[in-house]
Design an enzyme around this catalytic site. Structure first.
Site, short mmCIF file in Angstrom:
data_model
loop_
_atom_site.label_atom_id
_atom_site.label_comp_id
_atom_site.label_asym_id
_atom_site.label_seq_id
_atom_site.Cartn_x
_atom_site.Cartn_y
_atom_site.Cartn_z
N GLY A 338 0.80 -1.22 0.00
CA GLY A 338 0.00 0.00 0.00
C GLY A 338 0.83 1.26 0.00
O GLY A 338 0.38 2.31 -0.45
N SER A 339 2.05 1.17 0.50
CA SER A 339 2.94 2.33 0.50
C SER A 339 3.43 2.66 -0.89
O SER A 339 4.01 3.73 -1.11
CB SER A 339 4.15 2.07 1.41
OG SER A 339 3.74 1.79 2.73
N SER A 394 7.60 3.30 5.64
CA SER A 394 7.37 2.08 6.41
C SER A 394 6.85 2.49 7.78
O SER A 394 7.56 3.16 8.53
CB SER A 394 8.66 1.26 6.56
OG SER A 394 8.46 0.17 7.44
N LYS A 395 5.65 2.09 8.09
CA LYS A 395 5.04 2.52 9.35
C LYS A 395 5.89 2.08 10.55
O LYS A 395 6.14 2.85 11.48
CB LYS A 395 3.62 1.97 9.47
CG LYS A 395 2.84 2.52 10.65
CD LYS A 395 1.49 1.83 10.80
CE LYS A 395 0.63 2.01 9.59
NZ LYS A 395 -0.71 1.38 9.76
N PHE A 397 9.04 0.92 10.24
CA PHE A 397 10.43 1.14 9.86
C PHE A 397 11.28 -0.11 10.05
O PHE A 397 12.49 -0.03 10.27
CB PHE A 397 11.04 2.32 10.63
CG PHE A 397 11.92 3.19 9.76
CD1 PHE A 397 11.37 3.98 8.76
CD2 PHE A 397 13.30 3.22 9.92
CE1 PHE A 397 12.16 4.78 7.95
CE2 PHE A 397 14.11 4.01 9.10
CZ PHE A 397 13.54 4.80 8.12
N THR A 399 10.11 -3.04 7.94
CA THR A 399 9.70 -3.90 6.83
C THR A 399 10.93 -4.36 6.06
O THR A 399 11.72 -3.54 5.57
CB THR A 399 8.74 -3.16 5.89
OG1 THR A 399 7.66 -2.63 6.66
CG2 THR A 399 8.20 -4.09 4.82
N GLU A 401 11.83 -5.83 3.12
CA GLU A 401 12.14 -5.41 1.75
C GLU A 401 12.41 -3.91 1.67
O GLU A 401 13.36 -3.46 1.01
CB GLU A 401 11.00 -5.79 0.80
CG GLU A 401 10.68 -7.27 0.75
CD GLU A 401 9.57 -7.66 1.72
OE1 GLU A 401 8.88 -8.65 1.44
OE2 GLU A 401 9.40 -6.98 2.75
N GLY A 459 -1.94 0.31 5.61
CA GLY A 459 -1.08 0.69 4.50
C GLY A 459 -1.84 0.85 3.20
O GLY A 459 -1.61 1.80 2.44
N ARG A 460 -2.78 -0.07 2.92
CA ARG A 460 -3.52 0.00 1.66
C ARG A 460 -4.53 1.15 1.64
O ARG A 460 -5.09 1.45 0.59
CB ARG A 460 -4.21 -1.33 1.40
CG ARG A 460 -5.16 -1.79 2.50
CD ARG A 460 -5.59 -3.24 2.27
NE ARG A 460 -6.43 -3.78 3.31
CZ ARG A 460 -5.99 -4.32 4.44
NH1 ARG A 460 -4.69 -4.33 4.68
NH2 ARG A 460 -6.83 -4.82 5.32
N GLN A 542 -5.24 -4.87 -4.36
CA GLN A 542 -4.72 -5.01 -3.00
C GLN A 542 -5.76 -4.59 -1.97
O GLN A 542 -5.97 -5.26 -0.96
CB GLN A 542 -3.45 -4.20 -2.80
CG GLN A 542 -2.81 -4.52 -1.46
CD GLN A 542 -1.95 -3.40 -0.89
OE1 GLN A 542 -1.91 -2.31 -1.43
NE2 GLN A 542 -1.28 -3.67 0.21
N GLU A 546 -6.68 -8.00 -0.02
CA GLU A 546 -6.04 -8.05 1.28
C GLU A 546 -7.04 -7.79 2.40
O GLU A 546 -6.86 -8.23 3.53
CB GLU A 546 -4.90 -7.03 1.35
CG GLU A 546 -3.96 -7.24 2.53
CD GLU A 546 -2.70 -6.39 2.44
OE1 GLU A 546 -1.63 -6.97 2.16
OE2 GLU A 546 -2.79 -5.17 2.63
N HIS A 577 -8.18 -6.72 -26.05
CA HIS A 577 -7.34 -7.56 -26.89
C HIS A 577 -6.47 -8.48 -26.04
O HIS A 577 -5.50 -9.07 -26.55
CB HIS A 577 -6.48 -6.69 -27.80
CG HIS A 577 -7.28 -5.88 -28.78
ND1 HIS A 577 -7.67 -6.35 -30.02
CD2 HIS A 577 -7.82 -4.64 -28.67
CE1 HIS A 577 -8.38 -5.44 -30.63
NE2 HIS A 577 -8.49 -4.38 -29.84
N LYS A 702 6.20 -14.37 5.41
CA LYS A 702 7.32 -13.56 5.92
C LYS A 702 8.13 -14.34 6.96
O LYS A 702 9.36 -14.31 6.96
CB LYS A 702 6.79 -12.28 6.56
CG LYS A 702 6.20 -11.28 5.60
CD LYS A 702 5.73 -10.05 6.37
CE LYS A 702 5.10 -9.01 5.46
NZ LYS A 702 4.63 -7.83 6.22
#
Length: 763
Positions: A338-339, A394-395, A397, A399, A401, A459-460, A542, A546, A577, A702
């Site tokens: 979501g970020s 990152s909420k 901080f 995360t 990835e 986040g989303r 998402q 989610e 198409h 995770k």
């Protein structure tokens, strides 16, 4: 026959007194004693939609009923006659609409709580102990209920359906528990009479064909709605006006209005994490107030937005510069999920929006979400570190990835300007929660460059908060982002105040429930006829999957009905198409068509009869009819198609879709659409009785990745990995990965060693 009771309500918060259907009393406080009338009752019998203790005991009403006008009756009857005439069959038997249960189903408590006494059916008074507590708040402590009720007086969303503090303060409620005299609870929505009526009704609808239904002008006019320039046509859904009434009955039984009110005022409806879901507060007006745990969160929101505005204007004006004195011209937003998806979506829209495109010419915005080195290389390509600002979103901080990519970008800045504390201080910023301040500072980012967002924003749902506000304002200017917030705020107001029959997010949510749970359509696609909305389907994918990809209710009961569509999409006409072959001839997939009366970019080639936008929109108008009507074998034979080819070219039709038409794609309308789809998701979750605001399904992968990472570290450091701790298949493919190469080892390392040997021999 659709019977709608009407009551007069007092004006409140700018909403004039008006006639509204019974369910919408949950949205408008200050109800006066009302006289209920039924537009379709016969022989003086009471209207099935009139309030009672069974449907909503919080209503006050008189006992009088009256017969209604013939117009409503004739309107409904014409729809019925149309269905009968075109199908040459008896009209489907109308489901029972009264308050007596269908044979075989019991309307009684499902939590082994004794049924309400007969006296509980009397209209409650201010002193009555049978006041109803919305089931969504069952797990909230009474102290929180009291504070929420007192705060609702100052809330911009109002005391939409006030919680009775007296009843709440008597004891702590647990999931499934209810106040004395309240409507009986249920463990699963599928156990209610309202659900079973829809099950029966679905079998009748499946016998009808959209080819005939859409020819009825009365039905077509009834199945559309409009708000703030947005026209919503759902007449190509497999439904009738009666279907809508039955779905609204289910929404009332599921207490959707009460749950919406609880969400709006900040009740902690995300009970598994003990959090509110207050994304609407991130676009609330400055004059509004929502108090959560004693804090005015709207004031917090505008404090951060003011900080975003000042910082973005400073960067854009050149008063805030990099460590070497150069002007910041490049922004790289590092985040995932979501970020990334929400901000990237509106970035694509604003790039070609008239005001946005003229204000962003001197700035570049890129997003880094994937830990794939290719994504890193693309984010850094042709950028000067001295002119680049990196935003880490990152909420927590932590995360994995995001923080790896953040460290990678920090190293890139150090490589370009040296490992000086000023480099991080002037070339990095963070969007995180206040609780992560120490982690942000340890990373090298000063606290004054932390732009906070909160635990009560998922986040989303965070695109209206700092994760979207900061990068978008830096590139396009804060004024453009403000218009985006205004559009979302407008849709929020509509969601909170409009009667369900005309409430766009509620109607879309109910249609989602209808198509998934009753008609069995497990996929859904979004087709925006605007190239600038290319990332909108992925963002809504998402938001929806989610949120509602669950298998238990809020009470932990295993769900026994279909929920959670697979969402996908692509801009038209590209999608036509790509996968429209399946939409027309394969499995049935309901479609959301989104179009605009005016293009962001006008283009009419000299000599062409139509503009490029007209050509595009011809498909927008044609595809819904093609899906609904189809083409029969008789029509194909009449067109001269060879008989042996007819089966391959037959279009069965009867494939549902809805159409949204807006004036123009810009910041305001993008805000409207974003809020519309967010609320659609919430409504579906409320009806399905699930928690749409947690996402535990992302955690297990995770955790397992952490175990694999530990083994990877051992292998890369030359130590023996403990492969016995892994599943045999995982251990085998991991060994294959190590043998075949990988980042920082394997084949890449061997090539480097061989080159070194060759160099020594040559020397």
């Amino acid at each position: 026959m659709l019977c709608v009771g009407a009551t007069t309500v007092t004006a409140h918060r700018g909403i004039p007194g008006q006639a509204v259907p019974p369910h919408s009393t949950a949205f408008t406080p200050g109800l006066m004693a009302a006289s209920w009338t039924c537009a379709g009752s016969r022989h003086g019998s009471p209207c099935s939609n009139s309030p009672s203790s069974d449907t909503n005991p919080s209503f006050s009403r008189s006992s009088s009923t009256s017969t209604g006008s013939s117009s409503s009756s004739s309107s409904s009857s014409s729809s019925r006659r149309m269905a009968m005439s075109v199908n040459h069959r008896k009209p489907p038997r109308k489901p029972h609409r009264g308050h007596h249960p269908i044979q075989g189903f019991r309307e009684e408590p499902l939590h082994h709580i004794p049924p309400p006494s007969p006296s509980s059916s009397r209209p409650p008074t201010s002193s009555s102990s049978s006041l109803r507590i919305p089931h969504i708040a069952a797990s909230i402590p009474p102290s929180k209920l009291a504070s929420a009720a007192s705060a609702s007086a100052s809330s911009p969303f109002g005391a939409l359906h006030p919680m009775p503090v007296a009843a709440a303060s008597s004891s702590v409620l647990t999931p499934g528990a209810h106040a004395q005299g309240a409507q009986p609870s249920f463990k699963l929505p599928s156990q209610t009479v309202e659900w079973q009526r829809l099950v029966k009704h679905a079998t009748e609808i499946k016998a009808l064909h959209l080819r005939h239904l859409i020819q009825d002008p009365v039905r077509s006019e009834a199945l559309c709605a409009e708000y703030d320039g947005m026209y919503f046509d759902y007449s190509r859904q497999q439904m009738t006006v009666e279907t809508r009434a039955l779905l609204i009955d289910l929404a009332k039984r599921a207490q959707v209005a009460e749950k919406i009110a609880a969400m709006a005022r900040g009740d902690k409806i995300n009970h598994t994490e003990g959090r509110a879901a207050l994304h609407m507060a991130t676009r609330a007006g400055r004059e509004e107030s929502i108090v959560l745990d004693g804090v005015d969160v709207v004031a917090q929101v505008h404090g951060v937005l003011d900080k975003v505005k000042a910082f973005s204007e400073g960067v854009r004006a050149g008063t805030i510069r990099g460590a070497t004195g150069k002007k910041i011209r490049n922004i790289v937003a590092v985040g995932i999920g979501g970020s990334y998806l929400g901000p990237a979506c509106i970035h694509e829209v604003f790039k070609t929006e008239e005001e946005g495109s003229s204000s962003c010419r001197d700035f570049r915005l890129r997003f880094l979400s994937n830990v794939d080195p290719v994504d890193v290389a693309r984010a850094q390509e042709k950028l000067d570190p001295e002119e680049t600002l990196v935003i880490v979103v990152s909420k927590s901080f932590v995360t994995a990835e995001t923080m790896l990519n953040a460290r990678t970008m920090r190293q890139w800045l150090w490589d370009g300007m040296g490992k000086d504390p000023e480099v991080c201080a002037k070339h990095m910023a963070a969007c995180a929660s206040a609780s992560a301040t120490h982690l942000v500072e340890e990373f090298g980012i000063p606290s004054h460059r932390l732009f906070e967002f909160w635990d009560w924003v998922g986040g989303r749902y965070s695109v209206c908060a700092s994760p979207g506000a900061l990068p978008i304002s830096l590139k396009f200017g804060y004024e453009v982002f403000e218009k985006f917030l205004a559009g979302a705020r407008s849709m929020d107001r509509h969601f909170l105040t409009a009667p369900f029959e005309r409430n766009l997010p509620v109607l879309m949510g109910l249609l989602g429930v209808w198509n998934m749970s009753f008609l069995g359509y497990k996929c859904r696609t979004i087709i925006p006829y605007a190239e600038a909305m290319m990332k909108f389907p992925a963002h809504i994918q998402q938001v929806d999957m989610e949120s509602n990809g669950k298998h238990v209710t809020v009470d932990g009961e295993e769900i026994n009905y279909e929920i959670g569509e697979i969402d996908f999409g692509e801009p038209g006409t590209n999608g036509q198409h790509s996968f429209f072959q399946l939409l027309h001839m394969g499995q049935v997939v309901p479609v959301d068509f989104i179009g605009f009366a005016e293009s962001q970019k006008a283009l009419h080639v000299v000599g062409e009869e139509l503009s490029s936008h007209d050509e595009l929109m011809c498909n927008f108008f044609a595809q819904p009819d093609a899906l609904a009507i189809g083409k029969t074998s008789a029509e194909l034979l009449a067109d001269g198609v060879l008989p042996q080819h007819v089966p391959h070219r037959t279009f069965k039709g009867n494939r549902p879709s809805l159409s949204l038409l807006l004036p123009r794609l810009n910041a305001y309308s993008m805000g409207q659409l974003l809020a519309l789809y967010e609320h659609r998701t919430a409504v579906q979750g409320f009806v399905w009785h699930v928690n749409s605001f947690d996402q535990w399904g992302v955690e297990l992968g995770k955790q397992l990745a952490t175990h694999v990472r530990d083994e990877m570290k051992l292998a890369r450091s030359g130590k023996a990995a403990n492969l016995h701790a892994l599943v045999p298949a995982t251990a085998r493919i991991l060994q294959r990965y190590w043998a075949g190469g990988g980042s920082g080892g394997g084949k890449e390392e061997k090539v480097a060693v061989e080159q070194e040997k060759e160099g020594k021999q040559h020397h």
